[in-house]
Scaffold this motif. Structure first.
Motif, short mmCIF file in Angstrom:
data_model
loop_
_atom_site.label_atom_id
_atom_site.label_comp_id
_atom_site.label_asym_id
_atom_site.label_seq_id
_atom_site.Cartn_x
_atom_site.Cartn_y
_atom_site.Cartn_z
N LEU A 9 0.83 -1.19 0.00
CA LEU A 9 0.00 0.00 0.00
C LEU A 9 0.87 1.24 0.00
N SER A 139 -13.36 1.91 1.05
CA SER A 139 -12.81 1.26 -0.14
C SER A 139 -13.60 1.69 -1.38
N THR A 272 -4.75 2.32 -6.38
CA THR A 272 -4.82 1.53 -5.16
C THR A 272 -5.85 0.43 -5.34
N SER A 276 -8.91 -1.27 -0.57
CA SER A 276 -8.10 -0.46 0.34
C SER A 276 -8.93 0.57 1.09
#
Length: 288
Positions: A9, A139, A272, A276
């Motif tokens: 990440l 997310s 991403t 996430s």
């Protein structure tokens, strides 16, 4: 289970910003061009949204025709997201996993923090998110669920760029070509050498409530800086079958500094994974 680690990440969101050119290095970049192909009669106004007339976007190798659409004037707030949670009983992925990613200013690292979620974005030992702050720790899947409930959707990267650049008119930043016009801060980012020192000259050492800075010419707030925003675009268009692909995020955040990242510049973007959650990543919606 989550298919990412905090190390990945970090590599995908934070330090990879270093490959984004700083604004000073782009002085010779060609100006973007946009020509509306037809005149549209604006539809009835929607509270909290701005109508964006369609047209043709031509910039930085990107060519697209767009129909008109509405875009949220601000990033979705904690208050708005709370209404969604209370109405639906929805459980975010951070809550389901029991942890989420938080940037630790003391250690200068991204850490997995137990209990970090949309209400407590830096963890249960930190302050509760203010109702007028942009919601974070959501997310792509969470943001998409909210958008569907609200009768909206996430923007494509092209739609986001069309709105943020004032229909292609701005070259570098959503408010103009100067980072500090007349010495004034127009957005929330990191002032100083990241990650060592943030002076907070813009008035904030973290996320700022929406509308803390002036709107751009379209009436959009914080579309540059404050928190990154999810889009509906895959990093790799061929990644359709991947259950957890990387998605494009736009706009930069309070962790963007000009010594390593220029995420608040219009043409910058990062990626991403869909699942996430981060304390500097939120979203805004659009509506046809």
């Amino acid at each position: 289970m989550r298919k990412i680690t905090i190390a990945l990440l970090l590599a995908g969101i934070l330090w990879s910003c270093s490959d984004q050119p700083a604004m000073e290095a782009q002085d010779d970049a060609p100006a973007s061009q946009a020509v509306a192909e037809k005149s549209e009669v604006p539809p009835p106004p929607i509270e909290g949204m701005v109508w964006m007339q369609g047209g043709h976007l031509q910039r930085e190798g990107r060519s697209a025709d767009l129909q008109g659409f509405y875009v949220d004037a601000t990033e979705v707030t904690v208050k708005e997201f709370r209404e969604f949670i209370e109405a639906t009983g929805f459980q975010t992925e951070a809550d389901a996993y029991g942890w989420s990613g938080v940037f630790n200013r003391k250690t200068q690292t991204w850490d997995p923090v137990d209990g970090a979620n949309w209400e407590y974005p830096i963890g249960p030992d930190g302050p509760k998110a203010a109702e007028d702050e942009p919601v974070t720790q959501v997310s792509w899947n969470d943001a998409t669920a909210y958008a569907k409930w609200a009768g909206k959707r996430l923007p494509s990267e092209t739609e986001w760029l069309w709105a943020a650049s004032q229909r292609g008119e701005q070259k570098f930043l959503n408010w103009g070509d100067e980072l500090l016009p007349e010495g004034k801060f127009m957005g929330n980012w990191w002032q100083g050498i990241f990650p060592y020192e943030d002076s907070g000259d813009d008035g904030f050492l973290g996320v700022a409530p929406v509308k803390s800075f002036p709107p751009d010419a379209n009436g959009l707030y914080d579309i540059g800086g404050n928190v990154w925003e999810w889009t509906n675009d895959l990093r790799y268009p061929s990644d359709q079958a991947n259950p957890n692909p990387e998605m494009v995020i736009k706009g930069g955040s309070f962790l963007c500094a000009d010594n390593y990242c220029a995420g608040y510049e219009l043409d910058s973007h990062q990626f991403t994974p869909k699942d996430s959650g981060l304390n500097h990543l939120g979203f805004r919606c659009v509506k046809d």
